[in-house]
Scaffold this active site. Structure first.
Site, PDB file in Angstrom:
ATOM      1  N   LYS A  20      31.531  18.719  15.317  1.00 61.27           N
ATOM      2  CA  LYS A  20      30.347  18.839  15.748  1.00 61.27           C
ATOM      3  C   LYS A  20      29.775  17.181  15.230  1.00 61.27           C
ATOM      4  CE  LYS A  20      26.836  21.048  17.270  1.00 61.27           C
ATOM      5  NZ  LYS A  20      26.782  22.472  17.845  1.00 61.27           N
ATOM      6  N   ASP A  36      23.918  18.712  22.459  1.00 58.80           N
ATOM      7  CA  ASP A  36      23.189  19.747  21.484  1.00 58.80           C
ATOM      8  C   ASP A  36      21.601  19.163  21.530  1.00 58.80           C
ATOM      9  OD1 ASP A  36      24.116  21.900  19.415  1.00 58.80           O
ATOM     10  OD2 ASP A  36      22.480  20.873  18.531  1.00 58.80           O
TER      11      ASP A  36
HETATM   12  N1  GLU Z   1      26.378  22.460  21.153  1.00 58.28           N
HETATM   13  C1  GLU Z   1      26.636  23.756  21.741  1.00 58.28           C
HETATM   14  C2  GLU Z   1      26.981  24.538  20.690  1.00 58.28           C
HETATM   15  O1  GLU Z   1      26.266  24.588  19.705  1.00 58.28           O
HETATM   16  C3  GLU Z   1      27.615  23.484  22.700  1.00 58.28           C
HETATM   17  C4  GLU Z   1      28.809  22.585  22.339  1.00 58.28           C
HETATM   18  C5  GLU Z   1      30.084  22.516  23.409  1.00 58.28           C
HETATM   19  O2  GLU Z   1      29.743  22.784  24.402  1.00 58.28           O
HETATM   20  O3  GLU Z   1      31.144  21.741  22.976  1.00 58.28           O
HETATM   21  O4  GLU Z   1      27.713  25.549  20.917  1.00 58.28           O
END
Ligand code: GLU
Length: 448
Positions: A128, A168
């Site tokens: 992340k 996100d």
């Molecule tokens: N931010 C999204 C999550 O919390 C998607 C992450 C992604 O698609 O890599 O899962």
């Protein structure tokens, strides 16, 4: 070694090492607490110190992001990318641009992501990132310059087989476009699989925009079906009015529910006729307005500035805004109003005390790492299409998403049961199932 002591010592150690990271502590505590039955059954995990290794990110990047605003003034933000686990695939997880972002936030999100991604059954590691940048009130040019500066630093760590960010909070398809453009310019490679959430016109997947919200509702449908219910006629309350909330409203309404309310950071909107997803989309995404504009446009709608959206009586609550938005008091109000099911569209929106209150009251509860896995799962579908240079139809991508959410739901239930829990204990099932898949890969890959 005593398993309880082992887990407690790992938790004590992570708190000692990173004392300021309360959200990471919270996310870790919830998972670690559930792992004991798996560790008892698999002493090889304890021998290999899997839990200890999983709590320590493989790599953490913290970097400076200098950029200039429209007045020509120099601004400096802080960027992060936590590459948590590559046991199952390239690091995968979104980028969050929000002033509250710090290393602890990114670590909590990255930690959750490991288990969520594992739970999808797809070849995805966990990571992340983000920045403490506030996109609110910024011009398009400022957003672009910020994204370019962010990518100028981060590009060397990325790659379709290495680390694949997505969006996100604060990062949508516009930001992904600017980030991708800069990545392409620096590397001289049109490596589509390096970022997901791209626009469908140039390498994105159909349904990726809708996937998290739709997926939450598919998961909810499965939860309800275990009690012989459908969405038809259910009164639903959604918190938030961003990407996840909008598409949760859309899918829940399409399946026959009445979505009574949603919210933003100032207050909440109630529409007794059921929120109109098209109008909500138009106001939030096209016009960039806030929710009072919706209330003005509909006869039976009102915007409320005090209290909480969770005060609105409902059968189903879908917290889709942000972490720790739903506390014990909110949970008790929902329980008093006889809520039947809660599914998390956001990451960790319910506090530990709120989850406990739902558990005590027998409310069906779907944790984010299972219920909102549709977003990242569709990112994996995007990577798959990029690798084969294909573009699937909307229908094909949505069908895959629906199947994945059904599988995630079934996996949670089966795992919970086989490790001695109740089949409806989705928290326990998700934690164990995500852990087992990751732990097995780590044991097989040796001490790396
Ligand atoms: N931010 C999204 C999550 O919390 C998607 C992450 C992604 O698609 O890599 O899962």
């Amino acid at each position: 070694m005593d398993v309880t002591e082992h887990v407690e010592s790992v938790y004590a150690e992570l708190r000692r090492r990173d004392p300021g990271e309360s959200e990471f502590h919270q996310a870790a505590a919830e998972v670690l607490h559930d792992l004991e039955p798996a560790l008892r059954k698999h002493p090889e995990y304890v021998d290999a110190r899997i839990v200890e290794r999983l709590c320590e990110p493989e790599r953490q990047l913290v970097f400076r992001i200098p950029w200039t605003d429209d007045r020509g003034e120099v601004r400096v933000n802080r960027g992060f990318r936590v590459e948590f686990s590559s046991a199952l695939g390239p690091y995968k997880g979104g980028l969050r641009f929000h002033p509250s972002v710090d290393l602890g936030t990114v670590k909590f999100l990255g930690f959750e992501q490991i288990f969520k991604n594992a739970l999808t059954g797809m070849p995805l590691g966990g990571g992340k990132g983000g920045a403490d940048f506030d996109p609110k009130g910024k011009s398009d040019g400022e957003i672009m310059r910020f994204c370019q500066s962010f990518m100028t630093e981060l590009h060397r760590s990325l790659g379709e087989h290495t680390d694949v960010p997505a969006g996100d909070i604060g990062v949508g398809s516009r930001e992904i476009g600017y980030l991708f453009g800069q990545y392409k310019r620096i590397t001289n490679r049109h490596e589509a699989g390096t970022l997901t959430g791209k626009s469908v016109a140039w390498g994105g997947s159909h349904v990726r925009t809708e996937a998290t919200g739709y997926g939450v509702v598919y998961f909810l449908q499965e939860m309800l079906a275990t009690r012989g219910r459908s969405l038809e006629g259910q009164r639903v309350v959604v918190s938030g009015s961003g990407n996840v909330a909008i598409y949760a409203v859309e899918k829940a309404s399409a399946l026959g529910a009445t979505v009574l309310a949603c919210s933003d950071s100032v207050g909440y909107l109630v529409d007794e006729d059921g929120i109109d997803p098209e109008l909500l989309k138009e106001i939030r995404e096209v016009r960039g307005q806030r929710l009072p504009a919706y209330a003005e446009a509909r006869p039976n709608a009102r915007f409320v500035e005090s209290g909480s959206v969770f005060d609105v009586p409902c059968d189903v609550a879908l917290p889709c805004a942000t972490q720790n938005e739903l506390n014990r008091e909110h949970a008790l109000t929902l329980v008093k109003n006889e809520v039947f099911a809660v599914a998390e569209g956001a990451n960790m929106p319910c506090t530990a005390e709120a989850i406990e209150a739902f558990r005590e009251a027998g409310v069906l509860f779907g944790p984010g790492k299972a219920a909102n896995a549709g977003g990242v799962a569709t990112s994996a579908l995007e990577m798959q299409q990029n690798a084969s240079r294909e573009t699937w139809t909307f229908e094909r991508a949505e069908e895959r998403l629906a199947t994945i959410m059904r599988d995630v739901h079934a996996r949670c239930r089966a795992t919970a049961e086989s490790y001695g829990g109740a089949s409806h204990d989705y928290v326990f099932g998700a934690n164990i199932a995500g852990f087992l898949r990751t732990a097995d890969a780590m044991v097989a890959q040796g001490l790396v």
